[in-house]
Write an enzyme that holds these catalytic residues in place. Structure first.
Site, PDB file in Angstrom:
ATOM      1  N   SER A  35     -23.313 -43.156 -21.901  1.00  0.00           N
ATOM      2  CA  SER A  35     -22.621 -42.175 -21.066  1.00  0.00           C
ATOM      3  C   SER A  35     -21.728 -41.329 -21.694  1.00  0.00           C
ATOM      4  O   SER A  35     -21.507 -41.296 -22.776  1.00  0.00           O
ATOM      5  CB  SER A  35     -21.660 -42.849 -20.168  1.00  0.00           C
ATOM      6  OG  SER A  35     -22.519 -43.991 -19.362  1.00  0.00           O
ATOM      7  N   GLN A  36     -21.607 -40.216 -21.084  1.00  0.00           N
ATOM      8  CA  GLN A  36     -21.086 -39.028 -21.531  1.00  0.00           C
ATOM      9  C   GLN A  36     -19.637 -39.269 -21.788  1.00  0.00           C
ATOM     10  O   GLN A  36     -18.895 -39.995 -21.002  1.00  0.00           O
ATOM     11  CB  GLN A  36     -21.155 -38.005 -20.331  1.00  0.00           C
ATOM     12  CG  GLN A  36     -20.198 -36.766 -20.600  1.00  0.00           C
ATOM     13  CD  GLN A  36     -20.101 -35.971 -19.145  1.00  0.00           C
ATOM     14  OE1 GLN A  36     -20.941 -36.309 -18.165  1.00  0.00           O
ATOM     15  NE2 GLN A  36     -19.591 -34.865 -19.069  1.00  0.00           N
TER      16      GLN A  36
END
Ligand code: SAM
Length: 222
Positions: free
Chosen positions: A62-63
């Site tokens: 994920s970011q």
């Protein structure tokens, strides 16, 4: 990468603190965990950009901003027992392990879980227990949890996960009918059979595939 520590600090300043994450423990943990060790070989130079990256098996790490936002939203603190559903590369579990007492993490792809375990071993992160399986059912043998993070989008907040919250425990989960986008929800167990629900905004996660998520073909699991 010439100076990973400097790259991490810059990531925390420009992509995380500047966008409103204030929890000091979260910012410190994000400045400590080497994200370049959780990406695929050859992708290290992109490790401190604020974007998801491929990790194999059609999945993503994920970011960084979203990882920080979810951990802050879950109010994770020293002494907590945490469950992460969708461990992927292991990065978010590693960040949480620098704050909480113990992190339990479940990943449905064995190849990703094995790679994540190798990273935890290499980095000496010993307070993480990881298993391969369907995390939409939680981990009843070690429940209850002070916080549960779901790193994949569900059609509804899985009932098993609500029930595995301790009193006062927080479940942070992307929820939505559309597999392409969800609303991030925080569900707090305020009494045995009473839950508060808050909407934390729009997010986009890969689908939670499992008994209390989506079926493999994109329809709702039973
Ligand atoms: N938190 C991860 C990280 O830091 O790398 C990123 C997770 S990725 C966005 C979502 C992960 O959820 C994928 O690795 C996917 O295989 C996993 N997943 C989807 N459904 C699952 C389920 N029912 N149980 C466990 N893992 C699941």
């Amino acid at each position: 990468m010439r100076d990973p520590q400097r790259a991490r600090e810059r990531m925390v300043e420009t992509h995380i603190a500047a966008r409103g994450v204030r929890d000091r423990a979260v910012l410190d943990a994000m400045a400590t965990v080497p994200r370049e060790r959780f990406v695929e070989p050859g992708m290290e130079e992109f490790a401190y950009e604020d974007s998801p990256l491929p990790i194999g098996a059609g999945q993503t790490i994920s970011q960084p901003y979203i990882v920080a936002l979810m951990i802050e939203a879950a109010g994770i603190a020293t002494g907590d027992r945490v469950l992460e559903v969708g461990a992927g590369s292991g990065y978010a579990a590693a960040v949480m392990s620098r704050i909480a007492d113990r992190v339990h993490a479940v990943e449905r792809h064995a190849s990703l879980a094995e790679a994540a375990q190798r990273r935890f071993d290499a980095l000496g992160y010993r307070n993480i227990e990881l298993r391969t399986g369907d995390g939409s059912r939680g981990w009843p043998e070690v429940a209850p949890f002070d916080a549960i993070l779901v790193a994949a989008g569900a059609p509804e907040p899985p009932r098993a996960l609500r029930e595995q919250l301790a009193l006062g425990g927080r479940l942070v989960v992307p929820v939505g009918d559309d597999v392409a986008g969800q609303r991030l929800r925080r569900i707090t167990r305020v009494a045995d059979d009473d839950y508060d629900e808050e909407d934390l905004g729009g997010v986009r996660f890969v689908p939670l595939i499992g008994e209390q998520g989506w079926a493999e073909d994109g329809s709702r699991a039973a």
